[in-house]
Design a protein around this motif. Structure first.
Motif, mmCIF file in Angstrom:
data_model
loop_
_atom_site.group_PDB
_atom_site.id
_atom_site.type_symbol
_atom_site.label_atom_id
_atom_site.label_comp_id
_atom_site.label_asym_id
_atom_site.label_seq_id
_atom_site.Cartn_x
_atom_site.Cartn_y
_atom_site.Cartn_z
ATOM 1 N N GLY A 166 -1.581 6.298 -2.814
ATOM 2 C CA GLY A 166 -2.749 5.716 -2.573
ATOM 3 C C GLY A 166 -3.160 4.746 -3.186
ATOM 4 O O GLY A 166 -4.288 4.117 -3.407
ATOM 5 N N THR B 63 3.871 10.430 -1.051
ATOM 6 C CA THR B 63 2.932 11.040 -2.445
ATOM 7 C C THR B 63 3.889 10.669 -3.496
ATOM 8 O O THR B 63 3.462 11.075 -4.775
ATOM 9 C CB THR B 63 3.132 12.595 -1.957
ATOM 10 O OG1 THR B 63 5.626 12.657 -1.626
ATOM 11 C CG2 THR B 63 3.173 13.010 -0.920
ATOM 12 N N VAL C 107 1.371 4.659 0.407
ATOM 13 C CA VAL C 107 0.281 6.263 1.159
ATOM 14 C C VAL C 107 1.582 6.842 1.051
ATOM 15 O O VAL C 107 1.313 8.069 1.767
ATOM 16 C CB VAL C 107 0.918 5.598 2.624
ATOM 17 C CG1 VAL C 107 -0.500 4.371 2.636
ATOM 18 C CG2 VAL C 107 2.108 5.806 3.747
ATOM 19 N N ASP D 290 0.942 -1.074 -0.463
ATOM 20 C CA ASP D 290 0.294 -0.043 0.095
ATOM 21 C C ASP D 290 1.398 1.025 -0.312
ATOM 22 O O ASP D 290 1.723 1.748 0.931
ATOM 23 C CB ASP D 290 -1.017 -0.068 1.448
ATOM 24 C CG ASP D 290 -2.035 1.301 1.492
ATOM 25 O OD1 ASP D 290 -2.152 1.809 0.342
ATOM 26 O OD2 ASP D 290 -2.271 1.189 2.591
#
Length: 196
Positions: A166, A140, A138, A136
């Protein structure tokens, strides 16, 4: 035979009989020349002997009881451990394939996370074959999860291509082994999956 001879023989027989009686009974003559009898034994000695025998019997019974209780406890502990192991094995068998989460944390696009081994969290995952790992992102920045290493390059076993901020990437491991991976965009990022 004279009466004197008869008296001497009678006394000899009497002395012999007394000696045999003493030897048979285990008694000895006291210094006064008398033979102690059972009636002269100290009753407290007999009571003491009885008490010691009862105490010995009680100690033996207590030890046997303690040994039995210890054996019972050990058997119960062994049974419980076996039951617990079987329940865990059953749960794992019933659970089927699992999904394991790995996070690509914020800031991993900047060098430094490799110094604390925190570019992928957790950096090393241990799974069972048939399980899936889901990464995942997370952060930027966009990253990849590419099988291989910076020094040897990609192995081609799996490659996420770019995982945007994201987004996630999943891969199911069908074969056991050790799988190193890294980010092609940020090659200091490295992790591994161990498949049992």
């Amino acid at each position: 035979m004279t009466s004197m001879d008869k008296a001497a023989i009678a006394i000899s027989i009497a002395i012999t009989a007394i000696g045999v009686g003493i030897a048979f009974s285990g008694a000895t003559l006291s210094s006064t020349g008398t033979i102690p009898s059972a009636a002269q034994s100290d009753p407290s000695d007999i009571m003491m002997d009885d008490k010691m025998m009862k105490d010995d019997d009680k100690m033996m019974d207590d030890k046997m009881m303690d040994d039995k209780m210890m054996d019972d406890k050990m058997m119960k502990d062994d049974d419980k451990m076996m039951d617990d192991k079987m329940m865990k094995d059953d749960k794992m068998a019933d659970a089927g394939p699992q999904t394991h989460a790995v996070t690509i944390p914020v800031g991993s696009a900047v060098q430094g996370c490799e110094e604390t081994n925190e570019c992928y969290l957790p950096p090393n995952v241990v799974i069972t074959y048939g399980d899936t790992v889901e990464w995942d992102n997370v952060d930027t920045a966009a990253h990849t999860v590419t099988a291989g290493s910076l020094s040897n390059g990609p192995t081609g076993e799996f490659d996420s291509s770019l995982i945007l901020a994201g987004a996630t990437y999943s891969f199911t491991f069908e074969d056991s082994g050790e799988y190193d991976y890294f980010c092609i965009v940020h090659p200091w990022m490295a992790g591994s999956v161990t498949v049992n």
